[in-house]
Scaffold this active site. Structure first.
Site, mmCIF file in Angstrom:
data_model
loop_
_atom_site.group_PDB
_atom_site.id
_atom_site.type_symbol
_atom_site.label_atom_id
_atom_site.label_comp_id
_atom_site.label_asym_id
_atom_site.label_seq_id
_atom_site.Cartn_x
_atom_site.Cartn_y
_atom_site.Cartn_z
ATOM 1 N N GLU A 50 -10.189 -1.300 4.522
ATOM 2 C CA GLU A 50 -10.858 -0.905 5.877
ATOM 3 C C GLU A 50 -12.291 -1.826 5.935
ATOM 4 O OE1 GLU A 50 -9.305 0.714 7.746
ATOM 5 O OE2 GLU A 50 -8.649 2.690 7.356
ATOM 6 N N ASN B 169 -8.363 -1.786 13.520
ATOM 7 C CA ASN B 169 -9.754 -2.131 13.358
ATOM 8 C C ASN B 169 -9.836 -3.397 12.459
ATOM 9 O OD1 ASN B 169 -8.819 -1.336 10.907
ATOM 10 N ND2 ASN B 169 -10.049 0.410 10.682
ATOM 11 N N ASP C 162 0.654 -1.208 -0.121
ATOM 12 C CA ASP C 162 -0.012 -0.081 -0.054
ATOM 13 C C ASP C 162 1.071 1.096 0.055
ATOM 14 O OD1 ASP C 162 0.874 -0.300 2.727
ATOM 15 O OD2 ASP C 162 -1.127 -0.649 3.412
ATOM 16 N N HIS D 165 -7.830 -4.031 9.670
ATOM 17 C CA HIS D 165 -7.680 -3.731 8.310
ATOM 18 C C HIS D 165 -6.333 -4.692 8.005
ATOM 19 C CE1 HIS D 165 -5.387 0.235 9.035
ATOM 20 N NE2 HIS D 165 -4.571 -0.795 8.815
#
Ligand code: PGA
Length: 253
Positions: free
Chosen positions: A143, A136, A67, A138
């Site tokens: 996400e 969270n 990423d 990811h």
């Protein structure tokens, strides 16, 4: 999924570096997918050290970014490309073109994502993808809510991720809110996956990934379906796992 629990973050880095090194020694032309963030840093240091001691040939390895932020100059220390070149590729003398980048400054981000997918496909794919995990859940910057069929694309970062990433930036206003990320389906195609997690802030995400329902609301849970996943974590990150005790005994066996 192989669960490996180590006592400390340093032991996680050591164990993970050995895992990566053993793959590279078995396949010197391996394609490695590289995560950024705090967690893999100790792994890259150990790989660099092993290379510099002449114990790990890395000249034939090809690297792929997982990423990248959108709109951060690659000269900035927070640019993921900059981090990877600084922490791993330059110290091991890798050729600049051995890293398949995600260009977060491309004029057409959708075309850049498609170009990366094509480069990945024509290369034959990733042998070992290194991942961290967000608080969270990811992986990459996929996400909660990301489709299990998602491919590399531009994504909007959730507030929790922006807050978490703000520790690397001078002020909250300059923290990027967009990124390019390999998709969940893209990550899933890696032949082997190594996910690293340290600290109790990751405990909830780890237990959901391993023991929760497989659902796009819990992106990392897609890895339950992958045939070759190793999770190396410290005791704090494993603390909410119901299966932690058996994982710990497996390591010490
Ligand atoms: P971290 O990031 O390694 O800096 O905790 C992991 C992630 O957000 O995927």
């Amino acid at each position: 999924m192989d669960l490996v629990v180590q006592d400390t973050p340093e032991a996680v880095a050591e164990c993970a570096a050995q895992h990566v090194a053993s793959r590279v020694l078995a396949l010197p032309s391996a394609h490695l997918g590289l995560a950024t963030g705090a967690t893999p840093r100790g792994v890259y240091q150990r790989l660099t050290n092993a290379h510099q001691r002449g114990m790990l040939p890395l000249s034939e390895v090809r690297y792929f970014m997982l990423d990248e932020y959108v709109g951060i100059d690659t000269k900035e220390p927070t640019s993921f490309q900059n981090v990877l070149r600084r922490e791993l590729l330059s110290p091991v003398g890798a050729e600049p073109h051995s890293l398949e980048i995600l260009d977060g400054n491309a004029a057409d981000l959708s075309a850049e994502a498609d170009r990366f997918e094509e480069a990945l496909r024509s290369s034959g794919g990733i042998d070992l993808q290194i991942l961290g995990i967000g608080t969270n859940g990811h992986i990459g910057f996929n996400e909660p809510g990301s489709s299990f069929t998602s491919r590399t694309r531009m994504v909007e970062l959730h507030e929790e991720t922006v807050q978490s990433n703000s520790r690397y930036f001078d002020s909250p206003e300059v923290v990027p809110r967009k990124a390019l990320s390999q998709g969940l389906a893209t990550i899933f195609e890696a032949r082997s996956i190594l996910l690293l997690a340290t600290g109790d802030s990751k405990a909830r995400a780890i237990s959901s990934m391993v023991e929760g329902p497989t659902s796009p609301s819990n992106p990392a849970s897609i890895l339950q379906r992958h045939p070759d996943v190793t999770v190396i974590m410290d005791a704090a990150a494993a603390s909410r796992l119901r299966s932690a005790q058996s994982a710990i005994s497996k390591v010490s066996a």
